[in-house]
Design an enzyme around this catalytic site. Structure first.
Site, PDB file in Angstrom:
ATOM      1  N   GLY A 132      39.233  54.658  47.604  1.00 60.95           N
ATOM      2  CA  GLY A 132      39.779  55.363  46.440  1.00 60.95           C
ATOM      3  C   GLY A 132      41.260  55.176  46.194  1.00 60.95           C
TER       4      GLY A 132
ATOM      5  CG  ASN B 135      42.557  50.276  42.466  1.00 68.37           C
ATOM      6  OD1 ASN B 135      43.525  49.845  41.855  1.00 68.37           O
ATOM      7  ND2 ASN B 135      41.922  49.581  43.407  1.00 68.37           N
TER       8      ASN B 135
ATOM      9  CG  HIS C  29      36.967  41.207  39.910  1.00 69.42           C
ATOM     10  ND1 HIS C  29      35.821  41.469  40.650  1.00 69.42           N
ATOM     11  CD2 HIS C  29      37.275  39.910  40.142  1.00 69.42           C
ATOM     12  CE1 HIS C  29      35.463  40.369  41.282  1.00 69.42           C
ATOM     13  NE2 HIS C  29      36.316  39.416  41.000  1.00 69.42           N
TER      14      HIS C  29
ATOM     15  CG  ASP D 260      30.296  42.209  29.394  1.00 71.13           C
ATOM     16  OD1 ASP D 260      30.032  42.170  30.621  1.00 71.13           O
ATOM     17  OD2 ASP D 260      30.676  41.211  28.755  1.00 71.13           O
ATOM     18  CD  GLU D 261      23.771  45.024  27.997  1.00 78.22           C
ATOM     19  OE1 GLU D 261      22.764  44.366  28.283  1.00 78.22           O
ATOM     20  OE2 GLU D 261      23.893  45.662  26.931  1.00 78.22           O
ATOM     21  N   GLY D 262      27.299  41.929  31.811  1.00 76.30           N
ATOM     22  CA  GLY D 262      27.338  40.921  32.873  1.00 76.30           C
ATOM     23  C   GLY D 262      28.107  41.432  34.083  1.00 76.30           C
ATOM     24  CB  VAL D 263      28.314  40.436  37.599  1.00 76.39           C
ATOM     25  CG1 VAL D 263      29.182  40.748  38.820  1.00 76.39           C
ATOM     26  CG2 VAL D 263      26.926  41.040  37.785  1.00 76.39           C
TER      27      VAL D 263
ATOM     28  CE  LYS E 211      53.951  46.681  47.371  1.00 78.06           C
ATOM     29  NZ  LYS E 211      55.102  45.990  47.896  1.00 78.06           N
TER      30      LYS E 211
ATOM     31  CD  GLU F 158      42.801  45.605  43.454  1.00 80.49           C
ATOM     32  OE1 GLU F 158      42.089  46.607  43.292  1.00 80.49           O
ATOM     33  OE2 GLU F 158      42.548  44.734  44.313  1.00 80.49           O
TER      34      GLU F 158
HETATM   35  C1  GRF Z   1      39.579  47.056  45.071  1.00 78.16           C
HETATM   36  O1  GRF Z   1      40.014  45.869  45.678  1.00 78.16           O
HETATM   37  C2  GRF Z   1      38.984  46.775  43.721  1.00 78.16           C
HETATM   38  O2  GRF Z   1      39.581  45.697  43.064  1.00 78.16           O
HETATM   39  C3  GRF Z   1      37.561  46.440  44.050  1.00 78.16           C
HETATM   40  O3  GRF Z   1      37.225  47.308  45.112  1.00 78.16           O
HETATM   41  C4  GRF Z   1      38.402  47.678  45.820  1.00 78.16           C
HETATM   42  C5  GRF Z   1      38.451  49.170  45.796  1.00 78.16           C
HETATM   43  O4  GRF Z   1      39.503  49.698  46.560  1.00 78.16           O
HETATM   44  N1  GRF Z   1      36.723  46.591  42.877  1.00 78.16           N
HETATM   45  P1  GRF Z   1      39.895  51.216  46.435  1.00 78.16           P
HETATM   46  O5  GRF Z   1      38.650  52.044  46.736  1.00 78.16           O
HETATM   47  O6  GRF Z   1      40.388  51.460  45.034  1.00 78.16           O
HETATM   48  O7  GRF Z   1      40.956  51.432  47.453  1.00 78.16           O
END
Ligand code: GRF
Length: 205
Positions: free
Chosen positions: A12, A14, A114, A146-149, A177, A179
């Site tokens: 968690g 992010n 991502h 959207d509906e793709g990955v 960092k 993100e």
């Molecule tokens: C992050 O690297 C995010 O990009 C990916 O999963 C990870 C989640 O990390 N989708 P956190 O739970 O936010 O620390």
């Protein structure tokens, strides 16, 4: 003001970056609920400490991409007043594929982060994929779902240089960092209605 839901499965960090920015009144949303599909996810405690309601909707035994699970999510979201009209849903390390029904229901309202420069290295273990491929730069992407990955329209990206001696762990740390910088920024742009989507392209108004 939109009602924000954040979906997590683990750490968690992010989610924390977004919630802390919201608390500083830098994103005009009401943090309505944090939902985890994993009981005991570390992020739940962080959300509680920040005074945000948490709910666990356990997904054990329920296949990813199934409406059977996602309709439970919709009930919890609706109970917390996160509807397609007034809601915003951030996936933050939520380790499940969403069903097409869920994505259609909340069309244009779901955002994900991502850890790669999409469209390179979608799916799992993106940082490892980047190192094994030998790219010199990787990074992270915030996009609509959207509906793709990992295929939805891109809102923001940030680049990180890959060092010759990087391991999956060291690269992941530097990407993370970034993100934490771009996810709150992207949520803010969406919450403030500052962007518009035209086909695949997301542009500033
Ligand atoms: C992050 O690297 C995010 O990009 C990916 O999963 C990870 C989640 O990390 N989708 P956190 O739970 O936010 O620390």
């Amino acid at each position: 003001m939109k009602n924000l839901a954040i979906l997590i499965s683990g750490r968690g960090s992010n989610m924390e970056a977004i919630l802390r920015t919201v608390k500083k009144k830098k994103i005009p949303v009401h943090p309505a609920v944090v939902i985890s599909n994993k009981p005991g996810a570390a992020g739940l405690k962080i959300a509680q400490k920040l005074g945000v309601k948490t709910v666990t909707v356990d997904s054990s035994g329920l296949k990813g991409g199934s409406w059977e699970y996602d309709k439970k999510l919709v009930s919890v979201l609706e109970e917390n007043n996160v509807a397609p009209k007034n809601g915003l849903i951030c996936l933050a390390g939520f380790m499940r594929i969403m069903s097409p029904e869920f994505i259609r229901h909340y069309k244009g309202r779901i955002i994900n982060i991502h850890p790669a420069i999409l469209p390179a290295f979608p799916g799992l273990h993106s940082q490892r994929q980047a190192i094994e491929y030998g790219v010199k730069y990787s990074g992270c992407t915030v996009h609509f779902v959207d509906e793709g990955v990992d295929t939805g329209p891109i809102i923001l990206q940030s680049i990180v240089k890959v060092k010759d001696d990087d391991t999956e762990e060291s690269l992941s740390k530097r990407i993370l960092k970034q993100e934490h910088e771009i996810y709150p920024k992207a949520v803010r742009l969406v919450a403030e209605g500052k962007i518009k989507t035209s086909g695949r392209k997301v542009v500033l108004r």
